[in-house]
Design an enzyme around this catalytic site. Structure first.
Site, PDB file in Angstrom:
ATOM      1  N   LYS A   1     -19.923  80.445  22.864  1.00  0.00           N
ATOM      2  CA  LYS A   1     -18.566  80.826  22.402  1.00  0.00           C
ATOM      3  C   LYS A   1     -18.814  81.880  21.518  1.00  0.00           C
ATOM      4  O   LYS A   1     -18.106  82.930  21.342  1.00  0.00           O
ATOM      5  CB  LYS A   1     -17.803  79.576  21.860  1.00  0.00           C
ATOM      6  CG  LYS A   1     -17.201  78.713  23.015  1.00  0.00           C
ATOM      7  CD  LYS A   1     -16.503  77.729  22.250  1.00  0.00           C
ATOM      8  CE  LYS A   1     -15.958  76.557  23.419  1.00  0.00           C
ATOM      9  NZ  LYS A   1     -15.186  75.567  22.628  1.00  0.00           N
TER      10      LYS A   1
ATOM     11  N   ASP B   1      -8.544  76.943  22.006  1.00  0.00           N
ATOM     12  CA  ASP B   1      -9.404  75.436  21.488  1.00  0.00           C
ATOM     13  C   ASP B   1      -8.038  74.788  20.412  1.00  0.00           C
ATOM     14  O   ASP B   1      -7.311  73.907  20.577  1.00  0.00           O
ATOM     15  CB  ASP B   1     -10.545  75.365  20.867  1.00  0.00           C
ATOM     16  CG  ASP B   1     -11.468  75.532  21.828  1.00  0.00           C
ATOM     17  OD1 ASP B   1     -11.346  75.142  22.991  1.00  0.00           O
ATOM     18  OD2 ASP B   1     -12.625  76.051  21.509  1.00  0.00           O
TER      19      ASP B   1
END
Ligand code: ATR
Length: 274
Positions: free
Chosen positions: A66, A102
Site C-alpha cells: 500500500k 479503507d
C-alpha cells in the site's frame, strides 16, 4: 473483452476480493473481470507495469504494497494523501490515480451496516500504524465528540495525532493513558489479533450501549472482541463488513456505480460459519 481489474498482494491466494467483485459485477451488470495477482515482494512496480500492458484498468492493493502504491501514484485523492497509503489504483493513459477506500469502508460499515452514528461519539482508536492512519480522516469527518489514539508505544500515537491537528484536536497516549475514560466506540487497528494476542486495555473503557470494532476478521472471535465482550461492550463487530465496504467503494471509484454490500457480506459470513 471484459474490462480487467485485479488485486495485488503477497500473499494473495486467500484473498476474498475476486469473489466480492465478481458478485458486485453480477449485481450491477458491469462487464468486468477481477483477478488476484501475486507480486514478488520486491517486484510490485514490474507487476503493475505488466498488468497495465495487458490492458488492466484498475487495481486494489493490499499488504505489503500500500505504501509503494502511494509512491507510484501520479495523482492522489485527498483521503489517500492523508492515509499515506493507497489501496485503489486507476490506470488512465499516463496517469496513475491513487485512492484509499479503507476508511470510508469502515465508516460505512459502522454507520450503515451496524447502525452506529459516529457524530458526537467518544472514539478510542487502538494502534498507530498504517491501518490506524488510514481511517483517521474519515472518522474525523463524521464529527465525533473526541478521538483518542492509544498505542503500545505512546510516541507513535502522539506523532500520529499531531499529524491530524489541522483537522481536529486528537488526544493520544499508551493503553494505560486511556484508563478512567470511557468510549462509545473502540476500534482495534493494531495487528495484535493477527498473532492471536490480546491488548492490555484498562478496565472500564467500554460502555454498555457501545461498539467494539476489530478491523481484523477470521473464524471465531478475535482476542480483542473476546476482551470487549467480557468487559461489557454492547455490540462487537469484526472487520468483514469493512472488507466488503472498502471493495464497494473501490468499485464505485472505477465504475461510478455503487453495489449493495449487504448480500455479499451475508454470504461471506455464512461461509465463515458466523
Ligand atoms: P498496520 O499497517 O497493520 O497498521 P503496522 O504499521 O506494523 O501495521 O502497525 C501495527 C500496529 O499494531 C502498531 O500500532 C503496533 O504497536 P507499536 O507501534 O507499539 O509496535 C500494534 N501492535 C502489533 N502487535 C501488538 C501487540 N501484540 N500488542 C499491542 N500492539 C501491537
Amino acid at each position: 473483452m471484459s474490462d480487467l481489474y485485479c488485486v495485488f498482494g503477497n500473499p494473495i491466494a486467500h484473498s476474498k476480493s475476486p469473489a466480492i467483485h465478481a458478485a458486485f459485477a453480477d449485481e450491477t451488470g458491469q462487464d468486468l473481470r477481477y483477478e488476484a495477482r501475486l507480486a514478488p515482494v520486491d517486484g510490485f512496480l514490474q507487476a503493475v507495469a505488466e498488468f497495465v500492458a495487458a490492458g488492466g484498468q484498475g487495481a486494489n492493493v493490499t499488504v505489503p504494497f500500500k505504501e509503494e502504491a502511494f509512491r507510484l501514484a501520479t495523482r492522489l485523492s485527498e483521503r489517500a494523501a492523508r492515509a499515506g497509503a493507497v489501496n485503489t489504483l486507476v490506470f488512465n493513459g499516463n496517469e496513475i490515480f491513487g485512492d484509499n477506500t479503507d476508511g470510508a469502508g469502515m465508516v460505512r460499515d459502522i454507520t450503515h451496516n451496524l447502525g452506529y452514528a459516529l457524530a458526537g461519539k467518544r472514539i478510542l482508536l487502538l494502534g498507530a500504524g498504517g491501518a490506524s492512519r488510514g481511517v483517521i480522516a474519515p472518522l474525523l469527518a463524521e464529527n465525533p465528540a473526541s478521538l483518542f489514539i492509544a498505542n503500545r508505544s505512546a510516541d507513535k500515537a502522539l506523532a500520529l495525532a499531531a499529524s491530524f491537528a489541522d483537522m481536529a484536536t486528537v488526544d493520544a497516549g499508551n493503553f494505560a493513558d486511556s484508563a478512567g475514560k470511557s468510549f462509545d466506540i473502540v476500534i482495534n487497528a493494531t495487528s495484535a489479533s493477527l498473532s492471536g494476542e490480546s491488548l492490555p486495555l484498562p478496565p472500564g473503557i467500554f460502555v454498555a450501549g457501545g461498539l467494539a470494532y476489530d478491523m481484523m476478521y477470521g473464524k471465531g472471535e478475535t482476542p480483542f472482541l473476546a476482551l470487549a465482550r467480557a468487559q461489557g461492550a454492547g455490540r462487537c463487530a469484526d472487520g468483514l463488513g469493512m472488507l466488503v465496504e472498502q471493495a464497494a467503494e473501490a468499485f464505485f471509484v472505477w465504475r461510478a456505480v455503487r453495489p449493495t454490500a449487504a448480500p455479499v457480506l451475508a454470504e461471506l459470513r455464512a461461509k465463515l460459519g458466523q
